[in-house]
Design a protein around this motif. Structure first.
Motif, mmCIF file in Angstrom:
data_model
loop_
_atom_site.group_PDB
_atom_site.id
_atom_site.type_symbol
_atom_site.label_atom_id
_atom_site.label_comp_id
_atom_site.label_asym_id
_atom_site.label_seq_id
_atom_site.Cartn_x
_atom_site.Cartn_y
_atom_site.Cartn_z
ATOM 1 N N ARG A 145 75.551 40.145 25.081
ATOM 2 C CA ARG A 145 75.056 40.273 26.809
ATOM 3 C C ARG A 145 73.693 40.300 26.899
ATOM 4 O O ARG A 145 72.900 40.784 26.009
ATOM 5 N N LEU A 146 72.935 39.688 27.829
ATOM 6 C CA LEU A 146 71.691 39.675 28.244
ATOM 7 C C LEU A 146 71.396 41.224 28.960
ATOM 8 O O LEU A 146 72.063 41.448 29.818
ATOM 9 N N VAL A 147 70.732 41.782 28.090
ATOM 10 C CA VAL A 147 70.310 43.297 28.545
ATOM 11 C C VAL A 147 68.669 43.250 29.292
ATOM 12 O O VAL A 147 68.700 43.873 30.100
ATOM 13 N N VAL A 148 67.844 42.497 28.725
ATOM 14 C CA VAL A 148 66.761 42.612 28.952
ATOM 15 C C VAL A 148 66.117 41.229 29.383
ATOM 16 O O VAL A 148 66.501 40.220 28.632
ATOM 17 N N ALA A 149 65.420 41.064 30.560
ATOM 18 C CA ALA A 149 64.938 39.664 30.937
ATOM 19 C C ALA A 149 63.975 39.279 29.765
ATOM 20 O O ALA A 149 63.143 40.015 29.381
ATOM 21 N N PRO A 150 64.108 37.861 29.078
ATOM 22 C CA PRO A 150 63.198 37.683 28.163
ATOM 23 C C PRO A 150 61.807 37.385 28.732
ATOM 24 O O PRO A 150 61.641 37.028 29.899
ATOM 25 N N LYS A 151 60.875 37.501 27.862
ATOM 26 C CA LYS A 151 59.343 37.411 28.406
ATOM 27 C C LYS A 151 59.043 35.879 28.318
ATOM 28 O O LYS A 151 59.964 34.949 27.907
ATOM 29 N N GLU A 152 58.133 35.694 29.348
ATOM 30 C CA GLU A 152 57.692 34.199 29.440
ATOM 31 C C GLU A 152 57.084 33.783 28.245
ATOM 32 O O GLU A 152 56.377 34.482 27.356
ATOM 33 N N GLY A 153 57.559 32.271 28.259
ATOM 34 C CA GLY A 153 57.179 31.782 26.861
ATOM 35 C C GLY A 153 58.067 31.593 25.669
ATOM 36 O O GLY A 153 57.956 31.166 24.682
ATOM 37 N N ALA A 154 58.845 32.820 25.880
ATOM 38 C CA ALA A 154 59.825 32.950 24.790
ATOM 39 C C ALA A 154 61.239 31.884 24.893
ATOM 40 O O ALA A 154 61.407 31.774 25.951
ATOM 41 N N ALA A 155 61.622 31.496 23.779
ATOM 42 C CA ALA A 155 62.797 30.611 23.838
ATOM 43 C C ALA A 155 64.035 31.190 24.091
ATOM 44 O O ALA A 155 64.243 32.635 23.671
#
Length: 63
Positions: free
Chosen positions: A52-62
């Motif tokens: 599950r997606l728990v934390v929004a990924p950082k900018e620039g991360a795949a």
């Protein structure tokens, strides 16, 4: 106060301290992005944990 009766030898002291080693952290592979991550933690690259997606990924991360 307790005082040692005899001097502790170098071998006895070093044998006692032989197990004071650091161990490498257990690193596993993220099933989503296949990047290395610590076990039982959110993946810092994609933000997924347990499918599950728990934390929004950082900018620039795949994703």
């Amino acid at each position: 106060m307790a005082v040692p009766k005899n001097r502790t030898s170098k071998q006895r002291k070093r044998t006692r301290r032989a197990h004071w080693k650091l161990t490498a952290p257990a690193v596993s592979q993220c099933p989503q992005c296949h990047q290395p991550k610590l076990a039982h933690r959110v993946c810092p690259n994609c933000g997924y944990y347990n499918g599950r997606l728990v934390v929004a990924p950082k900018e620039g991360a795949a994703k």
